[in-house]
Design a protein around this motif. Structure first.
Motif, PDB file in Angstrom:
ATOM      1  N   MET A 164     -39.167  -4.886 -70.488  1.00  0.00           N
ATOM      2  CA  MET A 164     -39.623  -3.506 -70.510  1.00  0.00           C
ATOM      3  C   MET A 164     -39.673  -2.989 -71.950  1.00  0.00           C
ATOM      4  O   MET A 164     -40.643  -2.349 -72.358  1.00  0.00           O
ATOM      5  CB  MET A 164     -38.677  -2.647 -69.679  1.00  0.00           C
ATOM      6  CG  MET A 164     -39.022  -1.190 -69.729  1.00  0.00           C
ATOM      7  SD  MET A 164     -37.984  -0.229 -68.631  1.00  0.00           S
ATOM      8  CE  MET A 164     -36.384  -0.725 -69.180  1.00  0.00           C
TER       9      MET A 164
ATOM     10  N   TRP B 168     -43.161  -1.721 -73.682  1.00  0.00           N
ATOM     11  CA  TRP B 168     -43.298  -0.321 -74.104  1.00  0.00           C
ATOM     12  C   TRP B 168     -43.433  -0.184 -75.615  1.00  0.00           C
ATOM     13  O   TRP B 168     -44.137   0.674 -76.104  1.00  0.00           O
ATOM     14  CB  TRP B 168     -42.126   0.515 -73.570  1.00  0.00           C
ATOM     15  CG  TRP B 168     -42.372   0.943 -72.159  1.00  0.00           C
ATOM     16  CD1 TRP B 168     -42.317   0.145 -71.044  1.00  0.00           C
ATOM     17  CD2 TRP B 168     -42.758   2.243 -71.707  1.00  0.00           C
ATOM     18  NE1 TRP B 168     -42.640   0.882 -69.941  1.00  0.00           N
ATOM     19  CE2 TRP B 168     -42.909   2.167 -70.305  1.00  0.00           C
ATOM     20  CE3 TRP B 168     -42.973   3.467 -72.340  1.00  0.00           C
ATOM     21  CZ2 TRP B 168     -43.280   3.268 -69.540  1.00  0.00           C
ATOM     22  CZ3 TRP B 168     -43.337   4.561 -71.566  1.00  0.00           C
ATOM     23  CH2 TRP B 168     -43.489   4.458 -70.183  1.00  0.00           C
ATOM     24  N   ARG B 169     -42.725  -1.037 -76.342  1.00  0.00           N
ATOM     25  CA  ARG B 169     -42.839  -0.973 -77.805  1.00  0.00           C
ATOM     26  C   ARG B 169     -44.262  -1.262 -78.242  1.00  0.00           C
ATOM     27  O   ARG B 169     -44.790  -0.646 -79.159  1.00  0.00           O
ATOM     28  CB  ARG B 169     -41.862  -1.956 -78.463  1.00  0.00           C
ATOM     29  CG  ARG B 169     -40.511  -1.331 -78.740  1.00  0.00           C
ATOM     30  CD  ARG B 169     -39.478  -2.362 -79.123  1.00  0.00           C
ATOM     31  NE  ARG B 169     -39.795  -3.096 -80.340  1.00  0.00           N
ATOM     32  CZ  ARG B 169     -39.017  -4.053 -80.829  1.00  0.00           C
ATOM     33  NH1 ARG B 169     -37.896  -4.367 -80.219  1.00  0.00           N
ATOM     34  NH2 ARG B 169     -39.356  -4.679 -81.932  1.00  0.00           N
TER      35      ARG B 169
ATOM     36  N   LEU C 127     -46.542   1.698 -77.307  1.00  0.00           N
ATOM     37  CA  LEU C 127     -46.282   2.918 -78.084  1.00  0.00           C
ATOM     38  C   LEU C 127     -46.403   2.685 -79.587  1.00  0.00           C
ATOM     39  O   LEU C 127     -46.083   3.572 -80.376  1.00  0.00           O
ATOM     40  CB  LEU C 127     -44.888   3.461 -77.755  1.00  0.00           C
ATOM     41  CG  LEU C 127     -44.666   3.956 -76.329  1.00  0.00           C
ATOM     42  CD1 LEU C 127     -43.213   4.378 -76.130  1.00  0.00           C
ATOM     43  CD2 LEU C 127     -45.586   5.124 -76.009  1.00  0.00           C
TER      44      LEU C 127
ATOM     45  N   ALA D 196     -51.179   3.631 -75.973  1.00  0.00           N
ATOM     46  CA  ALA D 196     -50.782   4.984 -75.552  1.00  0.00           C
ATOM     47  C   ALA D 196     -51.449   6.030 -76.442  1.00  0.00           C
ATOM     48  O   ALA D 196     -51.967   7.041 -75.957  1.00  0.00           O
ATOM     49  CB  ALA D 196     -49.264   5.130 -75.604  1.00  0.00           C
TER      50      ALA D 196
ATOM     51  N   MET E 167     -39.781   6.116 -70.733  1.00  0.00           N
ATOM     52  CA  MET E 167     -39.627   4.741 -70.295  1.00  0.00           C
ATOM     53  C   MET E 167     -38.564   4.644 -69.195  1.00  0.00           C
ATOM     54  O   MET E 167     -38.741   3.940 -68.196  1.00  0.00           O
ATOM     55  CB  MET E 167     -39.225   3.871 -71.488  1.00  0.00           C
ATOM     56  CG  MET E 167     -39.124   2.404 -71.195  1.00  0.00           C
ATOM     57  SD  MET E 167     -38.573   1.457 -72.630  1.00  0.00           S
ATOM     58  CE  MET E 167     -36.808   1.496 -72.396  1.00  0.00           C
TER      59      MET E 167
ATOM     60  N   TRP F 127     -39.905   5.944 -65.939  1.00  0.00           N
ATOM     61  CA  TRP F 127     -40.815   4.917 -65.388  1.00  0.00           C
ATOM     62  C   TRP F 127     -40.020   3.835 -64.667  1.00  0.00           C
ATOM     63  O   TRP F 127     -40.342   3.434 -63.546  1.00  0.00           O
ATOM     64  CB  TRP F 127     -41.621   4.317 -66.539  1.00  0.00           C
ATOM     65  CG  TRP F 127     -42.522   3.175 -66.151  1.00  0.00           C
ATOM     66  CD1 TRP F 127     -43.779   3.264 -65.636  1.00  0.00           C
ATOM     67  CD2 TRP F 127     -42.237   1.782 -66.265  1.00  0.00           C
ATOM     68  NE1 TRP F 127     -44.282   2.012 -65.421  1.00  0.00           N
ATOM     69  CE2 TRP F 127     -43.360   1.080 -65.794  1.00  0.00           C
ATOM     70  CE3 TRP F 127     -41.137   1.046 -66.718  1.00  0.00           C
ATOM     71  CZ2 TRP F 127     -43.427  -0.313 -65.768  1.00  0.00           C
ATOM     72  CZ3 TRP F 127     -41.196  -0.344 -66.688  1.00  0.00           C
ATOM     73  CH2 TRP F 127     -42.339  -1.003 -66.229  1.00  0.00           C
TER      74      TRP F 127
ATOM     75  N   THR G 212     -35.011  -1.095 -77.382  1.00  0.00           N
ATOM     76  CA  THR G 212     -36.259  -0.407 -77.673  1.00  0.00           C
ATOM     77  C   THR G 212     -36.282   0.151 -79.087  1.00  0.00           C
ATOM     78  O   THR G 212     -37.262  -0.012 -79.810  1.00  0.00           O
ATOM     79  CB  THR G 212     -36.492   0.728 -76.664  1.00  0.00           C
ATOM     80  OG1 THR G 212     -36.233   0.231 -75.357  1.00  0.00           O
ATOM     81  CG2 THR G 212     -37.918   1.227 -76.717  1.00  0.00           C
TER      82      THR G 212
ATOM     83  N   TRP H 208     -49.704   4.435 -63.484  1.00  0.00           N
ATOM     84  CA  TRP H 208     -48.625   4.506 -64.479  1.00  0.00           C
ATOM     85  C   TRP H 208     -47.620   3.372 -64.264  1.00  0.00           C
ATOM     86  O   TRP H 208     -47.176   2.719 -65.206  1.00  0.00           O
ATOM     87  CB  TRP H 208     -47.934   5.874 -64.364  1.00  0.00           C
ATOM     88  CG  TRP H 208     -46.895   6.146 -65.402  1.00  0.00           C
ATOM     89  CD1 TRP H 208     -47.012   5.936 -66.738  1.00  0.00           C
ATOM     90  CD2 TRP H 208     -45.585   6.677 -65.186  1.00  0.00           C
ATOM     91  NE1 TRP H 208     -45.855   6.323 -67.367  1.00  0.00           N
ATOM     92  CE2 TRP H 208     -44.970   6.785 -66.440  1.00  0.00           C
ATOM     93  CE3 TRP H 208     -44.890   7.097 -64.047  1.00  0.00           C
ATOM     94  CZ2 TRP H 208     -43.676   7.285 -66.594  1.00  0.00           C
ATOM     95  CZ3 TRP H 208     -43.607   7.595 -64.207  1.00  0.00           C
ATOM     96  CH2 TRP H 208     -43.008   7.686 -65.465  1.00  0.00           C
TER      97      TRP H 208
ATOM     98  N   PRO I 186     -48.072  -0.927 -67.608  1.00  0.00           N
ATOM     99  CA  PRO I 186     -47.368  -1.784 -68.580  1.00  0.00           C
ATOM    100  C   PRO I 186     -47.432  -3.270 -68.240  1.00  0.00           C
ATOM    101  O   PRO I 186     -47.596  -4.106 -69.130  1.00  0.00           O
ATOM    102  CB  PRO I 186     -45.930  -1.257 -68.519  1.00  0.00           C
ATOM    103  CG  PRO I 186     -46.085   0.166 -68.116  1.00  0.00           C
ATOM    104  CD  PRO I 186     -47.227   0.184 -67.140  1.00  0.00           C
TER     105      PRO I 186
END
Lengths: 296, 284
Positions: free
Chosen positions: A122, A126-127, A130, A137, A167, A170, A239, B29, B33
C-alpha cells in the motif's frame, strides 16, 4: 507401558493443550509488559551491556521533550480523524450496498480489495500515485480543477498528514463496511414497518431506527480501530518515515526512533509505558461513555 | 398532465441511481491503486516518469518483471516469506485450536480470565512488544533466522486466532462429545475424531488469517531479520526500493507479484472471515 503413558496423557490432556498457548501469551503479553515496566526505570541501552536503575529520569526526559508532546497530539489527531472518516465511509458504503440488488456481490468484492493490501505494498502504491513529479493523483486533481499545479502531497509538512489519513481511510473503510452490513441485518424488519406506518420520512427512519440499531457495533468498531490506529507503526513509517520534518511522526515512530535508532532502550520503554497509559485511559473513557448512553 | 405522472417516476429512478453512483465512485477509488500498480508495472522506464501520465496501452511489457527476478533477490525473499508464513500458520493454528478448545469448554481453572487476556493482548502496541521479543530471540541465538521469526509470528497471531476459534468450538454441541465418551472414547480420540472435524471451516478461516498476517507483517520481521539474507518479502521490498530514488518500475512489478497470493486467499475467504470477525464484534 505405552498404554499407561497414553492414559496418563489423556487424563491431563487439557494441561498439555493449554501449555503452548500459555507460553505464547507470556511471550506476547506478560513478558514484554514486565520488561517495559522495569526497563523504563533504568538506563538500559542496546549497545552497552548492563544497566542500573535511574528512577524517574526517563519519564522526566521524555515529558520535557517537545517532540514527544507534539507527537502525542499528532497521534490523537491521526487516530481520531482516521476512525471517524473510516466509520463514515464504511457506513455510506454499507447503506448503499443494502439498497442495490443488481451486481451487489461484485460491488462488495471490489470495495473489499483495499483490506487485502499489505502495508508495504500500500505504501509503495500510494507513494507512486502521490509523487510530486509524475504522480497520477496530481493529474486527476488538475483535470478536476482542484489544484493549479502539482503538489508533493507526502513531501510537504502541510499535506503529509492529510495524505496519510486519506490512505488510511482507503485501507480501513472496507472492514467497517462489512461489519456494518452485519449490524444492519440485526435490526428487526418490524421496526422499519412500524416507522413507515407512523409516516416517518426516509431520513427520520435512518435517524430513529437505523442509527440506534447500529450503536452497539459502531461503538465496538470505534474502540477496536482507535487502539489499532493509535498503535500503528507501519503506515507512517513505510509511507513517509515520519517526515517531512517529523510532520507524520506518531508515537510508535517516536518510540522506534528512540529505541532502535538512538539505542536508548530505557527511554523507549518509558515512551511505551506512557503510550499504554494513554490508550488505557482512552479505552476506559470509551467504555464508560457507552455505559452511560445505555443507562440513558 | 403527463408531468404529474412522469415526476414521481423520475424521482424513484433517481433514488435507485444514487446508491449506484456512490458505490461506483467508491469502487473506483478502492480499485484504482491496484489497477494503477499493475498498469505501471508493465510500462517502460520512460513512460513511468512522464507527466501527465500516459494511459496508452501500447508498448506494455514484462521487462520490469524480468528485472525483478533476474537482478534482485526477490525470489529469495519470496521463498523466505513462504517458509515463515507456512510454518507459523501450521504451528500457530494447531496451538490456537488446542487452547481454544480448552477455553471454550472451560477445562482449566482461570479459563474465563485467560479468554479476557486474549482480548487485552490487542491493546499492547507492537512497538512495545517488538524489542523485548527481539532481545529474547537474540539471546537464544535465533536473531536473523526464519526460525526466530516463526516463533514470534506464532505468538503474534495466537490471541486473535484463539479468540476466533473459541466461538467456533462453542457451536459444537457438548452432547456429541458426551455420546462419544459413553461409547468409551478417550479424550484425545474424541477431540480429533468428533470435535475437530466439526470446526474445520473455522480452522481454514483462521489458518488463512494467520497466513496473511504473517505474510504482511512488517515491524517484527524488520527487527528480527534486519538486513540479513533470510529477509521476507515485506522487509526485503522495503530495503529493495525503500530509498528516496525508488525505481518505480521494479517496485511496481515486485509489489504486484507479492500481493497476488494474499489477494487471492483474501478474496477466497472474505465472506467467512467477515462473518468470523463480526460474530465477535456484534456480540461484544
Amino acid at each position: 507401558m505405552t498404554t499407561r503413558l497414553f492414559a496418563a496423557f489423556d487424563r491431563h490432556f487439557q494441561l498439555l493443550f493449554i501449555l503452548p498457548g500459555l507460553l505464547c501469551l507470556v511471550g506476547i503479553v506478560a513478558y514484554p509488559v514486565v520488561w517495559n515496566l522495569v526497563a523504563a526505570f533504568t538506563n538500559a541501552n542496546l549497545i552497552y551491556e548492563g544497566w542500573r536503575f535511574t528512577g524517574l529520569d526517563n519519564f522526566r526526559l521524555v515529558l520535557a521533550d517537545a517532540e514527544f508532546v507534539t507527537s502525542t497530539f499528532r497521534t490523537l489527531v491521526w487516530t481520531f480523524v482516521s476512525v471517524v472518516l473510516q466509520l463514515f465511509v464504511g457506513l455510506v458504503a454499507a447503506l448503499c450496498l443494502e439498497k442495490v440488488t443488481a451486481g451487489r456481490s461484485l460491488l462488495r468484492m471490489a470495495l473489499i480489495v483495499p483490506w487485502a493490501f499489505p502495508a508495504i505494498i500500500m505504501a509503495f502504491a500510494w507513494r507512486y500515485m502521490l509523487d510530486a513529479s509524475y504522480g497520477v493523483a496530481n493529474y486527476f486533481m488538475m483535470i478536476l480543477g482542484l489544484i493549479g499545479m502539482p503538489h508533493a502531497w507526502l513531501g510537504e509538512t502541510g499535506t503529509a498528514m492529510a495524505a496519510l489519513i486519506a490512505m488510511n481511510v482507503w485501507f480501513g473503510f472496507p472492514f467497517m463496511m462489512v461489519a456494518m452490513i452485519a449490524g444492519l441485518q440485526t435490526i428487526p424488519r418490524e421496526l422499519y414497518e412500524a416507522a413507515r406506518m407512523d409516516g416517518a420520512s426516509p431520513w427520520q427512519e435512518f435517524l430513529y431506527v437505523t442509527l440506534p440499531g447500529l450503536k452497539g457495533i459502531v461503538a465496538t468498531l470505534a474502540t477496536l480501530r482507535t487502539i489499532w490506529i493509535f498503535n500503528n507503526f507501519e503506515f507512517p513509517y513505510l509511507t513517509t518515515g515520519g517526515g517531512p520534518i517529523d510532520a507524520t511522526t506518531t508515537l510508535p515512530i517516536y518510540a522506534f526512533k528512540v529505541g532502535w535508532t538512538q539505542y536508548e532502550l530505557g527511554r523507549m520503554a518509558a515512551v511505551s509505558v506512557l503510550m499504554l497509559a494513554i490508550l488505557t485511559v482512552t479505552t476506559v473513557l470509551y467504555l464508560r461513555l457507552l455505559r452511560e448512553e445505555d443507562d440513558a | 398532465m403527463p408531468d404529474i405522472v412522469a415526476r414521481p417516476r423520475a424521482g424513484s429512478l433517481l433514488k435507485l441511481a444514487v446508491p449506484y453512483i456512490i458505490l461506483a465512485v467508491l469502487a473506483a477509488w478502492a480499485l484504482f491503486p491496484l489497477a494503477w500498480m499493475i498498469f505501471s508495472s508493465l510500462k517502460s522506464y520512460a513512460e513511468l516518469y512522464r507527466f501527465p501520465p500516459s494511459f496508452s496501452l501500447r508498448d506494455l511489457g514484462f521487462h520490469n518483471y524480468r528485472d525483478v527476478i533476474v537482478s534482485t533477490p526477490f525470489l529469495s525473499f519470496l521463498k523466505s516469506s513462504t517458509i515463515v508464513a507456512l510454518a507459523s500458520t501450521i504451528l500457530g493454528t494447531t496451538i490456537a485450536a488446542m487452547a481454544a478448545y480448552v477455553l471454550a469448554r472451560r477445562l482449566v481453572r482461570g479459563s474465563g480470565a485467560l479468554t479476557k487476556l486474549l482480548l487485552i493482548a490487542y491493546i499492547f502496541p507492537p512497538i512495545l512488544v517488538a524489542i523485548p521479543l527481539f532481545l529474547v530471540v537474540n539471546h537464544v541465538g535465533l536473531a536473523n533466522t526464519q526460525a526466530g521469526l516463526v516463533l514470534v509470528h506464532i505468538a503474534y497471531t495466537f490471541p486473535f486466532s484463539t479468540w476466533m476459534l473459541i466461538s467456533f468450538f462453542r457451536r459444537v454441541p457438548v452432547e456429541l462429545e458426551e455420546a462419544a465418551r459413553i461409547d468409551g472414547a478417550s479424550n484425545l480420540t474424541m477431540f480429533f475424531r468428533i470435535t475437530l472435524p466439526l470446526v474445520a471451516p473455522g480452522l481454514v478461516t483462521v489458518a488463512v488469517f494467520a497466513f496473511i498476517s504473517s505474510w504482511n507483517e512488517f515491524l517484527l520481521s524488520l527487527i528480527i531479520l534486519g538486513a540479513g539474507d533470510q529477509r521476507t518479502l515485506s522487509v526485503g521490498l522495503y530495503s529493495l526500493v525503500g530509498g528516496e530514488f525508488a525505481q518505480w518500475g521494479t517496485a511496481m512489478a515486485a509489489t504486484t507479484l507479492a500481493i497476488i497470493p494474499t489477494l487471492l486467499l483474501f478474496l477466497a475467504v472474505q465472506n467467512r472471515m467477515a462473518a468470523g470477525l463480526t460474530a465477535g464484534a456484534v456480540k461484544g
